[in-house]
Scaffold this motif. Structure first.
Motif, mmCIF file in Angstrom:
data_model
loop_
_atom_site.group_PDB
_atom_site.id
_atom_site.type_symbol
_atom_site.label_atom_id
_atom_site.label_comp_id
_atom_site.label_asym_id
_atom_site.label_seq_id
_atom_site.Cartn_x
_atom_site.Cartn_y
_atom_site.Cartn_z
ATOM 1 N N MET A 1 0.852 -1.190 0.000
ATOM 2 C CA MET A 1 0.000 0.000 0.000
ATOM 3 C C MET A 1 0.890 1.243 0.000
ATOM 4 O O MET A 1 1.874 1.309 0.718
ATOM 5 N N GLY A 2 0.496 2.220 -0.789
ATOM 6 C CA GLY A 2 1.249 3.461 -0.874
ATOM 7 C C GLY A 2 0.817 4.448 0.192
ATOM 8 O O GLY A 2 0.046 4.120 1.094
ATOM 9 N N MET A 3 1.326 5.646 0.056
ATOM 10 C CA MET A 3 0.956 6.709 0.988
ATOM 11 C C MET A 3 -0.557 6.922 0.931
ATOM 12 O O MET A 3 -1.167 6.833 -0.133
ATOM 13 N N ARG A 4 -1.133 7.230 2.073
ATOM 14 C CA ARG A 4 -2.586 7.436 2.171
ATOM 15 C C ARG A 4 -2.873 8.930 2.242
ATOM 16 O O ARG A 4 -2.401 9.607 3.159
ATOM 17 N N VAL A 5 -3.662 9.423 1.256
ATOM 18 C CA VAL A 5 -3.941 10.856 1.144
ATOM 19 C C VAL A 5 -5.453 11.076 1.093
ATOM 20 O O VAL A 5 -6.158 10.434 0.307
ATOM 21 N N LEU A 6 -5.919 12.013 1.917
ATOM 22 C CA LEU A 6 -7.333 12.393 1.957
ATOM 23 C C LEU A 6 -7.459 13.836 1.500
ATOM 24 O O LEU A 6 -6.757 14.716 2.005
ATOM 25 N N PHE A 7 -8.351 14.094 0.537
ATOM 26 C CA PHE A 7 -8.626 15.439 0.043
ATOM 27 C C PHE A 7 -9.919 15.924 0.675
ATOM 28 O O PHE A 7 -10.907 15.191 0.710
ATOM 29 N N VAL A 8 -9.922 17.185 1.166
ATOM 30 C CA VAL A 8 -11.078 17.683 1.909
ATOM 31 C C VAL A 8 -11.502 19.069 1.427
ATOM 32 O O VAL A 8 -10.678 19.978 1.294
ATOM 33 N N CYS A 9 -12.814 19.208 1.165
ATOM 34 C CA CYS A 9 -13.425 20.511 0.912
ATOM 35 C C CYS A 9 -14.648 20.620 1.827
ATOM 36 O O CYS A 9 -14.756 19.882 2.804
ATOM 37 N N LEU A 10 -15.566 21.492 1.511
ATOM 38 C CA LEU A 10 -16.726 21.692 2.381
ATOM 39 C C LEU A 10 -17.765 20.577 2.253
ATOM 40 O O LEU A 10 -18.098 19.909 3.215
ATOM 41 N N GLY A 11 -18.282 20.365 1.038
ATOM 42 C CA GLY A 11 -19.378 19.417 0.869
ATOM 43 C C GLY A 11 -18.999 18.093 0.243
ATOM 44 O O GLY A 11 -19.819 17.182 0.177
ATOM 45 N N ASN A 12 -17.764 17.974 -0.255
ATOM 46 C CA ASN A 12 -17.270 16.752 -0.888
ATOM 47 C C ASN A 12 -18.057 16.383 -2.143
ATOM 48 O O ASN A 12 -18.289 15.219 -2.430
ATOM 49 N N ILE A 13 -18.463 17.416 -2.917
ATOM 50 C CA ILE A 13 -19.138 17.119 -4.188
ATOM 51 C C ILE A 13 -18.483 17.804 -5.385
ATOM 52 O O ILE A 13 -18.863 17.537 -6.521
ATOM 53 N N CYS A 14 -17.507 18.685 -5.160
ATOM 54 C CA CYS A 14 -16.835 19.346 -6.284
ATOM 55 C C CYS A 14 -15.325 19.227 -6.207
ATOM 56 O O CYS A 14 -14.714 18.448 -6.932
ATOM 57 N N ARG A 15 -14.727 19.995 -5.327
ATOM 58 C CA ARG A 15 -13.270 20.110 -5.307
ATOM 59 C C ARG A 15 -12.555 18.849 -4.822
ATOM 60 O O ARG A 15 -11.636 18.361 -5.488
ATOM 61 N N SER A 16 -12.929 18.332 -3.659
ATOM 62 C CA SER A 16 -12.175 17.185 -3.126
ATOM 63 C C SER A 16 -12.366 15.907 -3.942
ATOM 64 O O SER A 16 -11.391 15.198 -4.180
ATOM 65 N N PRO A 17 -13.585 15.597 -4.439
ATOM 66 C CA PRO A 17 -13.660 14.405 -5.291
ATOM 67 C C PRO A 17 -12.910 14.599 -6.611
ATOM 68 O O PRO A 17 -12.327 13.654 -7.138
ATOM 69 N N SER A 18 -12.881 15.838 -7.102
ATOM 70 C CA SER A 18 -12.114 16.103 -8.325
ATOM 71 C C SER A 18 -10.625 15.914 -8.069
ATOM 72 O O SER A 18 -9.911 15.326 -8.888
ATOM 73 N N ALA A 19 -10.153 16.402 -6.926
ATOM 74 C CA ALA A 19 -8.739 16.224 -6.578
ATOM 75 C C ALA A 19 -8.415 14.737 -6.466
ATOM 76 O O ALA A 19 -7.391 14.274 -6.980
ATOM 77 N N GLU A 20 -9.296 13.984 -5.826
ATOM 78 C CA GLU A 20 -9.090 12.539 -5.707
ATOM 79 C C GLU A 20 -9.012 11.898 -7.091
ATOM 80 O O GLU A 20 -8.098 11.116 -7.380
ATOM 81 N N GLY A 21 -9.952 12.243 -7.969
ATOM 82 C CA GLY A 21 -9.993 11.658 -9.311
ATOM 83 C C GLY A 21 -8.792 12.038 -10.162
ATOM 84 O O GLY A 21 -8.212 11.195 -10.856
ATOM 85 N N VAL A 22 -8.397 13.311 -10.107
ATOM 86 C CA VAL A 22 -7.259 13.787 -10.891
ATOM 87 C C VAL A 22 -5.967 13.136 -10.400
ATOM 88 O O VAL A 22 -5.166 12.629 -11.199
ATOM 89 N N VAL A 23 -5.750 13.129 -9.090
ATOM 90 C CA VAL A 23 -4.521 12.542 -8.551
ATOM 91 C C VAL A 23 -4.489 11.042 -8.840
ATOM 92 O O VAL A 23 -3.429 10.494 -9.176
ATOM 93 N N ARG A 24 -5.627 10.372 -8.771
ATOM 94 C CA ARG A 24 -5.679 8.927 -9.050
ATOM 95 C C ARG A 24 -5.180 8.649 -10.477
ATOM 96 O O ARG A 24 -4.344 7.770 -10.703
ATOM 97 N N VAL A 25 -5.678 9.411 -11.439
ATOM 98 C CA VAL A 25 -5.277 9.211 -12.839
ATOM 99 C C VAL A 25 -3.802 9.561 -13.032
ATOM 100 O O VAL A 25 -3.038 8.799 -13.634
ATOM 101 N N LYS A 26 -3.399 10.727 -12.535
ATOM 102 C CA LYS A 26 -2.016 11.173 -12.723
ATOM 103 C C LYS A 26 -1.020 10.261 -12.004
ATOM 104 O O LYS A 26 0.066 9.986 -12.517
ATOM 105 N N ALA A 27 -1.381 9.761 -10.820
ATOM 106 C CA ALA A 27 -0.510 8.823 -10.100
ATOM 107 C C ALA A 27 -0.391 7.523 -10.890
ATOM 108 O O ALA A 27 0.701 6.954 -11.001
ATOM 109 N N GLY A 28 -1.498 7.064 -11.446
ATOM 110 C CA GLY A 28 -1.485 5.842 -12.254
ATOM 111 C C GLY A 28 -0.577 5.974 -13.466
ATOM 112 O O GLY A 28 0.175 5.049 -13.797
#
Length: 150
Positions: A1-28
């Motif tokens: 398992m790699g480093m564990r990273v949590l992205f946080v915004c206010l409602g978790n429907i725009c910025r933080s899920p986008s950050a999760e999705g973008v980092v997932r693709v770019k890390a891959g």
């Protein structure tokens, strides 16, 4: 398992899920193994998928957020994750206020994009600038991955 990273915004429907999705693709693409998640400081949208217009802007760039569901950050996240990344100063302050001693490091996402001209990822739910937000998230994501590779 790699480093564990949590992205946080206010409602978790725009910025933080986008950050999760973008980092997932770019890390891959870089072959970097990370354990990623996202959450909100508020409970406004728990269980909901990312905001429709945000999903549309993301999918146009190759980031599929459809499988993500909003959740609220909890104290246990500070033990579960190595790094917690806040999208803005208000959420950073909220996280620091609930962070137990010895808990995960909390950083602003824009810390990874020096010279970007802002210290916060603007909330496109209010600004309506989904593409501008994704531009900044992509830049921060590259900086984060560069940092983790060092």
């Amino acid at each position: 398992m790699g480093m564990r990273v949590l992205f946080v915004c206010l409602g978790n429907i725009c910025r933080s899920p986008s950050a999760e999705g973008v980092v997932r693709v770019k890390a891959g693409l870089r072959g970097v193994n990370l354990d990623l998640d996202s959450a909100g400081t508020g409970a406004y949208h728990v269980g909901e998928p990312p905001y429709g217009p945000m999903q549309s802007a993301a999918i146009a760039r190759g980031y599929d957020l459809s499988g993500l569901r909003a959740r609220q950050v909890v104290r246990a996240d500070f033990a579960r994750f190595d790094l917690i990344v806040a999208m803005d100063a208000a959420n950073f302050a909220h996280l620091e206020g609930m962070r137990p001693e010895g808990g995960a490091e909390v950083r602003l996402f824009t810390d990874y994009a020096p010279g970007c001209g802002t210290d916060e990822v603007p909330d496109p739910y209010y600004t309506r600038d989904f593409d501008g937000t994704l531009d900044l998230i992509e830049r921060c994501a590259e900086g984060l991955l560069d940092s983790l590779s060092r």
